[in-house]
Design a protein around this motif. Sequence first.
Motif, PDB file in Angstrom:
ATOM      1  N   ALA A  96       0.916  -1.137   0.083  1.00 39.64           N
ATOM      2  CA  ALA A  96      -0.110   0.720  -0.104  1.00 39.64           C
ATOM      3  C   ALA A  96       1.134   1.171   0.046  1.00 39.64           C
ATOM      4  O   ALA A  96       0.318   2.626  -0.738  1.00 39.64           O
ATOM      5  CB  ALA A  96      -1.043  -0.134   1.577  1.00 39.64           C
ATOM      6  N   SER A  97       2.014   1.359   0.774  1.00 37.94           N
ATOM      7  CA  SER A  97       2.862   1.992   0.818  1.00 37.94           C
ATOM      8  C   SER A  97       4.004   2.062  -0.360  1.00 37.94           C
ATOM      9  O   SER A  97       4.996   2.832  -0.186  1.00 37.94           O
ATOM     10  CB  SER A  97       3.272   2.636   2.402  1.00 37.94           C
ATOM     11  N   ASN A  98       4.277   0.822  -0.882  1.00 36.54           N
ATOM     12  CA  ASN A  98       5.194   0.730  -0.974  1.00 36.54           C
ATOM     13  C   ASN A  98       5.067  -0.003  -2.897  1.00 36.54           C
ATOM     14  O   ASN A  98       5.222  -0.761  -2.795  1.00 36.54           O
ATOM     15  CB  ASN A  98       6.482  -0.477  -0.931  1.00 36.54           C
ATOM     16  N   ASN A  99       4.379   0.393  -3.225  1.00 40.99           N
ATOM     17  CA  ASN A  99       3.826   0.054  -4.596  1.00 40.99           C
ATOM     18  C   ASN A  99       4.501   0.890  -6.191  1.00 40.99           C
ATOM     19  O   ASN A  99       3.819   0.443  -7.035  1.00 40.99           O
ATOM     20  CB  ASN A  99       2.131   0.897  -5.098  1.00 40.99           C
ATOM     21  N   GLY A 100       5.463   1.436  -5.820  1.00 39.07           N
ATOM     22  CA  GLY A 100       6.567   2.017  -7.442  1.00 39.07           C
ATOM     23  C   GLY A 100       6.867   0.776  -8.258  1.00 39.07           C
ATOM     24  O   GLY A 100       7.313   0.069  -7.466  1.00 39.07           O
ATOM     25  N   VAL A 101       7.078   1.667  -8.872  1.00 36.21           N
ATOM     26  CA  VAL A 101       8.352  -0.155 -10.353  1.00 36.21           C
ATOM     27  C   VAL A 101       9.421   0.046  -9.375  1.00 36.21           C
ATOM     28  O   VAL A 101      10.089  -0.209  -9.305  1.00 36.21           O
ATOM     29  CB  VAL A 101       8.075   0.676 -10.845  1.00 36.21           C
ATOM     30  N   ASP A 102      10.061   1.632  -8.906  1.00 39.69           N
ATOM     31  CA  ASP A 102      11.162   1.775  -8.171  1.00 39.69           C
ATOM     32  C   ASP A 102      11.931   1.151  -6.978  1.00 39.69           C
ATOM     33  O   ASP A 102      12.826  -0.121  -6.563  1.00 39.69           O
ATOM     34  CB  ASP A 102      11.787   2.524  -7.647  1.00 39.69           C
ATOM     35  N   GLU A 103      10.680   0.134  -5.656  1.00 41.24           N
ATOM     36  CA  GLU A 103      11.075  -0.431  -4.633  1.00 41.24           C
ATOM     37  C   GLU A 103      10.685  -1.752  -5.512  1.00 41.24           C
ATOM     38  O   GLU A 103      11.472  -2.512  -4.453  1.00 41.24           O
ATOM     39  CB  GLU A 103       9.100   0.000  -4.019  1.00 41.24           C
ATOM     40  N   ILE A 104      10.137  -1.937  -6.527  1.00 39.13           N
ATOM     41  CA  ILE A 104      10.182  -3.384  -6.889  1.00 39.13           C
ATOM     42  C   ILE A 104      11.545  -3.686  -7.227  1.00 39.13           C
ATOM     43  O   ILE A 104      11.949  -4.835  -7.576  1.00 39.13           O
ATOM     44  CB  ILE A 104       8.866  -3.998  -7.988  1.00 39.13           C
ATOM     45  N   ARG A 105      11.922  -2.590  -8.382  1.00 41.21           N
ATOM     46  CA  ARG A 105      13.699  -3.091  -9.310  1.00 41.21           C
ATOM     47  C   ARG A 105      14.537  -3.297  -7.940  1.00 41.21           C
ATOM     48  O   ARG A 105      14.795  -4.332  -8.386  1.00 41.21           O
ATOM     49  CB  ARG A 105      13.448  -1.548  -9.449  1.00 41.21           C
ATOM     50  N   ASP A 106      13.910  -2.748  -6.648  1.00 47.74           N
ATOM     51  CA  ASP A 106      15.670  -2.629  -5.618  1.00 47.74           C
ATOM     52  C   ASP A 106      15.294  -3.932  -5.330  1.00 47.74           C
ATOM     53  O   ASP A 106      15.914  -4.812  -4.618  1.00 47.74           O
ATOM     54  CB  ASP A 106      14.870  -1.823  -4.699  1.00 47.74           C
ATOM     55  N   LEU A 107      13.761  -4.772  -4.358  1.00 48.12           N
ATOM     56  CA  LEU A 107      13.391  -5.631  -4.473  1.00 48.12           C
ATOM     57  C   LEU A 107      14.091  -6.802  -5.205  1.00 48.12           C
ATOM     58  O   LEU A 107      14.548  -7.674  -4.899  1.00 48.12           O
ATOM     59  CB  LEU A 107      12.095  -6.489  -4.317  1.00 48.12           C
ATOM     60  N   ARG A 108      14.093  -7.021  -6.605  1.00 51.48           N
ATOM     61  CA  ARG A 108      14.193  -7.841  -7.728  1.00 51.48           C
ATOM     62  C   ARG A 108      16.225  -7.429  -7.822  1.00 51.48           C
ATOM     63  O   ARG A 108      16.658  -8.502  -7.648  1.00 51.48           O
ATOM     64  CB  ARG A 108      14.334  -7.220  -8.872  1.00 51.48           C
TER      65      ARG A 108
END
Length: 562
Positions: A96-108
Motif C-alpha cells: 500500500a505504501s511501497n507500490n512503485g516500480v522503483d521499490e520492486i526493482r530494488d527488491l529484484r
Amino acid sequence: MSYVALYRTYRPKTFSEVYGQKVVVQTLQNALKNNKFGHAYIFSGPRGTGKTSIAKIVAKALNCEKAPIADPCGECSVCKGIDKGDVPDIIEIDAASNNGVDEIRDLRDKVKYAPSVGKYKVYIIDEVHMLTTAAFNALLKTLEEPPKYVVFILATTEIHKVPATILSRCQRFDFKNIDSIDIENNIRKIADKENLKITDDAIYAIAQTSEGGMRDALSLLDQVVSFSENEISEEDVYKVSGGLSKRFITELLNYIIDSKPQKALDFLNRVLSEGKDITRMVSDLILALRDILLDKIKDETKYPELKHLSTQRIYAYLDILNNLQQDLKYTTTKRAYLELAILKMINHESINLIELETKIDTLKQQLHNLEDKLNKQPVVEVVKEPVKEKVQEVKQNRKPLVTVKEIEEILNNGDREKRALLKKGWDALKDYDQPLLKGVAELLSEGSLEAVGNNKMLIVYDDFISAHAMLKPDVKEKVLQIINSKSNLIKDYTVLLKPDWLRLKSDYAEQYNVGTTKPKLKPIDLHLYEVFEGETVEEQAKDPLVSFAEEYFGKELVKVEE
C-alpha cells in the motif's frame, strides 16, 4: 513496558494456533513436511482471517533448524529470532505504501543475495493488489524464476485486482471468514488468560460483530475492556461497536409487528441520538431475524419475546432490509431510507397479505379444533366427512369463473403499449357521459388494470362483490362496448381478487427474475366461482369453511375474526 494490543499478543505463532483455515493449513503442512514447497504463493480473503500470520508461520517452518517439519518448533534460535523480528531473511513489504516500480526493482536486485541466517529468504508482500501496473510487470520475471532459496508469499483482500499474469505464477489459497464459534472459543481462552470477566452474551455479540475476522474481534474486545469497569456485558459491546443489543432489536421489532409507526420512529430517533451507525443497525436487524428464524428451526430461544413472529413475515422483513442495505451504499440520506423501510415493514402489501393468510390459517385451525371437540361429544351428530373435503366437493361442483392458466397466458403474452394506452383513459371512466353505460364504467374504474396480453386484459379488485359483478355476461358486454368505443383494443377480459393477484404476481416475478421467459404459475384457488341457482353472490362471498362450519356446528358456535 508499553501495552501490546490483544490481537498482536495472541497472534498465532504455530499452525496449531490458527483458527478457521483447516484446508489451507493442512495443505501447507503437507508441503512443508514432504519438502515440496513452491516458490510463490498468493493468499486471498477477507481482512483479519490469518493471511499474514500464516505467511510468517510458513517462513518460520521453512527456516526452522528441525526442517523439514509440519509446524515450526518455536524453540530454536531461528524460530525465536523470527518471532522477535530479528531475522533479516524474512522481509515484509507493505504494497500500500511501497507500490512503485522503483521499490520492486530494488527488491529484484536484492533477491540474488543468499539468506544470512536460515535456509530461505521469504518475501511477504501485503496488500499486493495495491502495486502499480509497472510494479507488477517488474515483479513478473523474478516471481516466475526466483533463486532456489527465495519464496514469495503475496497477500491480498482484493484478488480480482491482481493481474492474471501474476496469479498464473503462484499457488493460490483462498481464506474464508472464521466461523463465529471459533471466534467465541478463542475469546474465552484469551479472557481466561487475561482474567477478564465477560458474559456469554457479550462473547457472542463480539463474534457476530466481527463478521468472521479474528483481528476485528480481538480489537473490539480490547476496546470493550477499556470501556467497561466491571464485568463486560452485551450492552457494553454494542455501546462500543455502535450496534443494536437484543433489547433494542426486540423493542423495535415489537413496534413494527404491532403496527405502531409513530412509536417505532420515536424509538429510532432515540437510538440514533446515541450515535448508532445506520448501516450497522440494518446489519444487526438482519442478523437478529436470521437468529429468530434459526430459533424456529432448532427450537432455541435467543429471542424468546419474538418467537411468535411467523416465518413468512421474517422473510418479508429480510427482503425489505436486504434491499435497504443495497440502497444505503449509494445514498447520502441514510436516515430517510431507514425510516421509509421501517414504515414499509409495517404497511407493505406483502405484509398485509401475510396477515390475511395468517388469519385464514387461524380460522381453519379453529374450525378443526371445533370439529374435534364436537366429535368427542356423543350427543352431537358426527360429521362423516372432514370440512376440508366438503369444501373441495363444493369447489369441484362449481365452475370457476377464472383460471390460473388464463392469467399465465395473459402475462406470458404481455402487451405493454396497449396497457399503457388503456391506462391513459382509465381515470376518465368515473366521468363517463353515456347514461346507460355510466354505472358499468364506474365499476370498471374501481378496478386496477394490471396486465394486457392476447387481446385480453386482467383487472384486479379489492372486494368479492365487484369482482363477481364484472364477470357477469351482460356486464362484460357493456365493458367491452366502453373499451372498444373508438377502436377495437380488447376482445375479452378477466378479473382477480387482489390477494390472489399478489400471490400469482410474486410467483411470476420469482421465475422471471431467474431467467424463465415463459413462467408456469403454480395452481391456487382464485375464489371466483359460478353462483348456484337460488344462491346470492353475498352468500358465496362467505368463506366456504365458514358456511360449512355454520351448517354443521351451528351459527352460535362459530366465531369469525375479521
